[in-house]
Motif scaffolding. Structure first.
Motif, short mmCIF file in Angstrom:
data_model
loop_
_atom_site.label_atom_id
_atom_site.label_comp_id
_atom_site.label_asym_id
_atom_site.label_seq_id
_atom_site.Cartn_x
_atom_site.Cartn_y
_atom_site.Cartn_z
N ALA A 437 -12.61 6.84 -1.86
CA ALA A 437 -13.53 7.78 -2.62
C ALA A 437 -14.78 6.95 -1.40
O ALA A 437 -15.91 8.11 -1.63
CB ALA A 437 -13.81 6.60 -4.11
N LEU A 438 -14.39 5.97 -1.37
CA LEU A 438 -15.57 5.69 0.18
C LEU A 438 -15.24 6.41 1.17
O LEU A 438 -16.16 6.20 2.50
CB LEU A 438 -15.69 4.14 -0.08
CG LEU A 438 -16.13 3.27 -1.39
CD1 LEU A 438 -16.16 1.84 -0.82
CD2 LEU A 438 -18.03 3.49 -1.59
N LEU A 439 -14.17 6.68 1.46
CA LEU A 439 -14.39 7.46 3.57
C LEU A 439 -14.78 8.39 3.22
O LEU A 439 -15.03 7.54 4.64
CB LEU A 439 -12.60 7.64 2.72
CG LEU A 439 -11.45 6.82 3.24
CD1 LEU A 439 -10.10 7.09 3.60
CD2 LEU A 439 -11.66 5.22 4.88
N ALA A 532 -13.70 -3.50 -2.83
CA ALA A 532 -13.84 -2.52 -1.67
C ALA A 532 -15.10 -2.14 -0.75
O ALA A 532 -14.86 -0.94 -0.25
CB ALA A 532 -13.40 -1.38 -3.04
N SER A 533 -16.25 -2.59 -1.75
CA SER A 533 -17.55 -2.51 -1.26
C SER A 533 -18.17 -2.46 0.04
O SER A 533 -18.71 -2.19 0.33
CB SER A 533 -18.48 -2.57 -2.74
OG SER A 533 -18.94 -3.89 -2.71
N HIS A 534 -17.05 -3.71 0.20
CA HIS A 534 -17.38 -4.35 1.65
C HIS A 534 -16.69 -3.79 2.74
O HIS A 534 -15.73 -3.14 2.55
CB HIS A 534 -17.00 -6.02 1.36
CG HIS A 534 -16.96 -6.98 2.66
ND1 HIS A 534 -17.19 -7.15 3.66
CD2 HIS A 534 -18.41 -7.74 2.88
CE1 HIS A 534 -17.91 -7.79 5.13
NE2 HIS A 534 -18.74 -8.18 3.51
N HIS A 535 -17.49 -3.33 3.79
CA HIS A 535 -17.39 -2.77 5.47
C HIS A 535 -15.80 -2.90 5.09
O HIS A 535 -14.95 -2.68 6.14
CB HIS A 535 -18.20 -2.65 6.66
CG HIS A 535 -19.63 -1.71 5.75
ND1 HIS A 535 -19.46 -0.65 5.67
CD2 HIS A 535 -20.66 -2.11 5.96
CE1 HIS A 535 -20.17 -0.33 5.45
NE2 HIS A 535 -21.59 -1.49 5.41
N TYR A 536 -15.50 -4.40 5.40
CA TYR A 536 -14.55 -5.23 6.09
C TYR A 536 -13.70 -4.88 5.46
O TYR A 536 -12.22 -4.35 6.14
CB TYR A 536 -14.46 -6.67 5.59
CG TYR A 536 -13.50 -7.20 6.44
CD1 TYR A 536 -13.10 -7.53 7.46
CD2 TYR A 536 -12.00 -7.57 5.50
CE1 TYR A 536 -11.44 -8.10 7.43
CE2 TYR A 536 -11.63 -8.60 5.60
CZ TYR A 536 -10.87 -8.61 6.64
OH TYR A 536 -9.09 -9.13 6.60
N SER A 537 -13.49 -4.20 4.06
CA SER A 537 -12.30 -4.02 2.98
C SER A 537 -12.16 -2.45 3.97
O SER A 537 -10.88 -1.79 3.14
CB SER A 537 -12.06 -3.87 1.94
OG SER A 537 -13.01 -4.83 1.22
#
Length: 563
Positions: A437-439, A532-537
């Motif tokens: 969903a974030l991609l 999941a909200s972290h950029h690293y993730s």
């Protein structure tokens, strides 16, 4: 009664025939007066091969086809038209039957000259006899090559060029034409007589074949750039035609059909011999017998044999052709599988495990022609592939395996590694819906920075293979890196594991997979922890997805081979 005008026309036509050119006018006029005009309908056989010949013909109008009978088929030698001569061989050389069949393609008008009239003319003008005899010998040679030699597939112009380069030799009985072990500059076409092919082993000589007119011999060593593999000795008085090495090369390089024919001839005659640099090791013994792996100690390559393959391998002593191998194989297994035998021998030859002219690299380069598209693809692939191989790395792997890595193969360490890999897979699966969903918020180009890390995963996976080889006490043959098509490559040569049974080979393959899974797990577990909200993730998930995909792609060929 023939008119003067007709005599003059025939004389002009005769003067255009090279063999009659420059003959005195009175002789041409005399022959023209004695000549008999003949007409033939289309399809009419004017001359029949094998019959006695009493007349020579010159075509006034129309066309004829010249053919001769080979062992298998009718060979078309030429098509002749106005001003061409035929029937001269049987007339020029006494007691020679017709060497070809002449058939009218169209309505034909020709005038013919009897052998008696021709003899009278030649007595008055001897150069004509010499020219006719030279032409007759050339035609006999042409017919012989087109009728029964391997060069029969060449087009007419190339046969004519080859004939000019041939050397006719006459040898007496029991003459060694070719001696085993020599380097030759000629191959030979047997025109008449017969020869024996003899293999020399220490003090023993063994006749392996007898060749008859039409046979080519000595070509294998020229094409393979090797020494003569056998001796050839005349049985009786023989006439042989010597073909120079360069003439042979020119012929096969310019004619694909001849190259294919020569390759087939090499394979049928070849007597492959085991490479002395190859050692054997039994890796399995069951109800089917022994399974053996061959190792080329000089090249560092391996070849696995089935029990049937091992049986054939033991027969490869340099004295048997493929036909001989098929006969022995049938006696053993009661089945005839020449194609399977050819595949086994061909596989060994192409892999460099045999001393063989048919699978020699020089011969392959000369005779094996790829279709244009395949050739272009091979060139592109070669241009886009750069691989650097480093050997003698086993000592480095052995040292680090002994110091550190061997502890990673202990049971406690394997349990921890399995836990990390499993945790990474679980975290990846749980986070997948949220990450997907974030991609869309991330431009794809941002993930290009992950490429070096994917290369590191590839290196880690190959190191896993290499250290697993050392765990089983085998040699790491080498490491390689480079570029193939559009991607970098890195690999470890684990081929020494071929000398182990199937289970250790499977474990070596799995070791590389487990190494990459552990590495990815170490990246993915922190991402699962921070959410999941972290950029690293997001970056960790994309990296893990790519790594899992690469692992599956690398595993698929192994699974296909296994099952």
């Amino acid at each position: 009664m023939i008119s003067l005008q007709q005599i003059m026309a025939r004389s002009r036509l005769l003067s255009g025939v090279p063999e009659f050119a420059r003959s005195p006018t009175e002789i041409l006029m005399g022959l023209s007066k004695l000549a008999r005009e003949e007409q033939f309908d289309a399809g009419k056989v004017i001359i029949q091969e094998g019959e006695p010949g009493t007349r020579l013909f010159v075509i006034v109008s129309g066309e004829v086809r010249v053919t001769c009978q080979s062992k298998e088929d009718t060979v078309v030698l030429a098509t002749l038209g106005k001003g061409d001569m035929f029937g001269e061989v049987a007339v020029a050389i006494p007691n020679t039957p017709r060497t070809a069949t002449i058939t009218a393609l169209t309505a034909v008008t020709a005038f013919s000259i009897s052998v008696e009239d021709l003899d009278r003319m030649c007595a008055e003008h001897p150069p004509v006899r010499l020219k006719l005899e030279a032409l007759a010998k050339k035609i006999l040679l042409l017919n012989f090559i087109k009728r029964s030699s391997p060069f029969s597939v060449l087009p007419q112009d190339k046969v004519d060029a080859l004939i000019k380069r041939l050397k006719l030799l006459r040898v007496q009985p029991n003459t060694t034409i070719i001696d085993q072990g020599d380097r030759g500059h000629y191959c030979y076409l047997l025109k008449s007589g017969s020869v024996d092919v003899v293999l020399k082993r220490a003090s023993e000589e063994k006749k392996v074949a007898t060749l008859f007119p039409g046979a080519l011999f000595g070509e294998a060593s020229l094409l393979a750039s090797s020494t003569r593999s056998a001796a050839v000795i005349s049985r009786d008085v023989c006439e042989i035609l010597a073909v120079g090495k360069q003439d042979l090369f020119d012929a096969v390089l310019t004619d694909r059909q001849l190259a294919s024919h020569m390759m087939e001839l090499l394979r049928l005659r070849d007597r492959p011999k085991r490479n002395p640099d190859v050692v054997e090791q039994v890796v399995r013994q069951d109800e089917r017998g022994e399974a053996v792996v061959l190792k080329n100690t000089m090249a560092g390559t391996y070849y696995r044999l089935t029990p049937e393959g091992k049986f054939l391998w033991d027969l490869l002593d340099g004295t048997r052709t493929l036909r001989d191998l098929s006969q022995v194989y049938f006696e053993k297994y009661k089945s005839v599988t020449p194609q399977a035998i050819a595949e086994v021998v061909g596989g060994l030859g192409n892999a460099g495990f045999l001393e063989s002219s048919a699978w020699n690299k020089s011969a392959q380069k000369l005779l094996v022609r790829l279709p244009p598209l395949a050739k272009a693809t091979a060139r592109i692939k070669k241009a886009l592939t750069v691989v650097v191989m480093k050997r003698h790395v086993d000592e480095w792997f052995a040292r680090w395996h002994q110091r550190i890595v061997r502890h990673l193969f202990s049971v406690p360490a394997l349990v921890v590694e399995a836990g990390i890999a499993a945790a990474g897979l679980i975290g990846f699966s749980i986070m997948t819906p949220a990450i997907i969903a974030l991609l869309p918020k991330y431009p794809p180009t941002q993930f290009l920075s992950l490429l070096p890390f994917l290369l590191i995963v590839g290196v880690m996976q190959e190191l896993g293979h290499g250290f697993a080889v050392k765990y089983f006490g085998r040699e790491v043959v080498g490491v390689g890196f480079g570029w193939r098509w559009m991607a970098p490559i890195v690999f470890v040569d684990t081929s020494d594991m071929w000398l182990e049974s199937q289970q250790p080979q499977i474990l070596v393959q799995l070791a590389g997979l487990v190494t990459s899974l552990v590495f990815v797990g170490l990246v993915m577990v922190p991402a699962w922890v921070v959410g999941a909200s972290h950029h690293y993730s997001v970056y960790a998930w994309v990296f893990s997805a790519a790594s899992y995909g690469i692992a599956v792609i690398k595993l698929l060929p192994f699974l296909r081979k296994l099952f």
